[in-house]
Design an enzyme around this catalytic site. Sequence first.
Site, PDB file in Angstrom:
ATOM      1  N   HIS A 216       0.833  -1.209   0.000  1.00 36.59           N
ATOM      2  CA  HIS A 216       0.000   0.000   0.000  1.00 36.59           C
ATOM      3  C   HIS A 216       0.871   1.263   0.000  1.00 36.59           C
ATOM      4  O   HIS A 216       1.872   1.336   0.720  1.00 36.59           O
ATOM      5  CB  HIS A 216      -0.888   0.044   1.246  1.00 36.59           C
ATOM      6  CG  HIS A 216      -2.092  -0.830   1.179  1.00 36.59           C
ATOM      7  ND1 HIS A 216      -2.034  -2.195   1.335  1.00 36.59           N
ATOM      8  CD2 HIS A 216      -3.407  -0.521   0.980  1.00 36.59           C
ATOM      9  CE1 HIS A 216      -3.254  -2.697   1.246  1.00 36.59           C
ATOM     10  NE2 HIS A 216      -4.100  -1.713   1.021  1.00 36.59           N
TER      11      HIS A 216
ATOM     12  N   ASN B 247       7.958  -4.149   3.235  1.00 40.39           N
ATOM     13  CA  ASN B 247       6.539  -3.901   3.456  1.00 40.39           C
ATOM     14  C   ASN B 247       6.104  -4.279   4.875  1.00 40.39           C
ATOM     15  O   ASN B 247       5.309  -3.568   5.502  1.00 40.39           O
ATOM     16  CB  ASN B 247       5.716  -4.687   2.430  1.00 40.39           C
ATOM     17  CG  ASN B 247       4.237  -4.394   2.510  1.00 40.39           C
ATOM     18  OD1 ASN B 247       3.823  -3.248   2.683  1.00 40.39           O
ATOM     19  ND2 ASN B 247       3.417  -5.430   2.409  1.00 40.39           N
TER      20      ASN B 247
END
Length: 316
Positions: free
Chosen positions: A167, A198
């Site tokens: 994201h 991440n």
Amino acid sequence: MAKKKRKTGKSKRKPRSDAFASLKRILLIACALLVCLFVLLYIYDYNRRPGKTKKEPKQETVRGGNRKNKDKGLQFPESKPLVVIPAKAEIPVLHSGEKEQIVKHEGYILSFNPVYKVANWVAYELTANEVQTRKSNRFDKFLLDPAIPGGTALNEDYTRSGYDRGHLVPAGDMKWSAKAMRESFYLSNIVPQAPKLNRGIWKELEEQIRDWAVTDSALLIATGPIIRPHLKRLGKSRVAIPDSLYKVIVSPYGKEPKGIAFLFANKGYGNAPLRQFAVSIDSVEKITGIDFFPALPDDLEKKVESSADVAKWNFN
């Protein structure tokens, strides 16, 4: 001569009192109708007055006495598609020459690069109230962005690729709205990220930013991959795999406005301290060719972008 007989039947004429009562009722009904007519005319005239056709937008009070109108609009220069956007975030301007499509969603704005199939940048404002409001659980289903038909990556591009669907705008920042949460899972908001990045220091930074938003009332945030020629590609859609990614943050509403940025290679960093990766916003602007906060007053923009004083930020 015979006398005429006098009529002894009752008179058909109504008593005087009954006639008066009927007249009174008619006058009362007429008065009521006139009152209703005047009320309707007043309402019609009131609604036609300037500024009364729409409800005035509410203003949000932030710490330090500042007021920010959430419905105030900004526009891109004429060289870009004219898009009226809410002043929830300062909107970056791309000077690098990369192609872009500007897309507005509930919780963020993004500049999508149709050549590399990832965003050039995403930008949004994160308030303390948004961090502390929970109206939606994590959505956890990646979707095509309906505003970019056929242009984004596909889910299958990431399958067994060795990269996470990373994201840019974190789902954790969008819990204040079910729609914003859902839109954070659009693949236009996703880039290929090394799992160790991440799930490691990138996640740590996202959590740190939420803490800063609560402390400082609100933050302006922009994030994205570093776009450069000859990036490796992923899947049938040929999604660019960034070598590095950035986040830039401005705290404009506190007693002392401040800015900071972070730059990471697309790899894991183990237990390295977050503050070690702090850089100035100016340095990220030079690398990306993006003016991140063009609507800030020039003196304020220069102050918050020129250095990254980690001592001004409370790291966990």
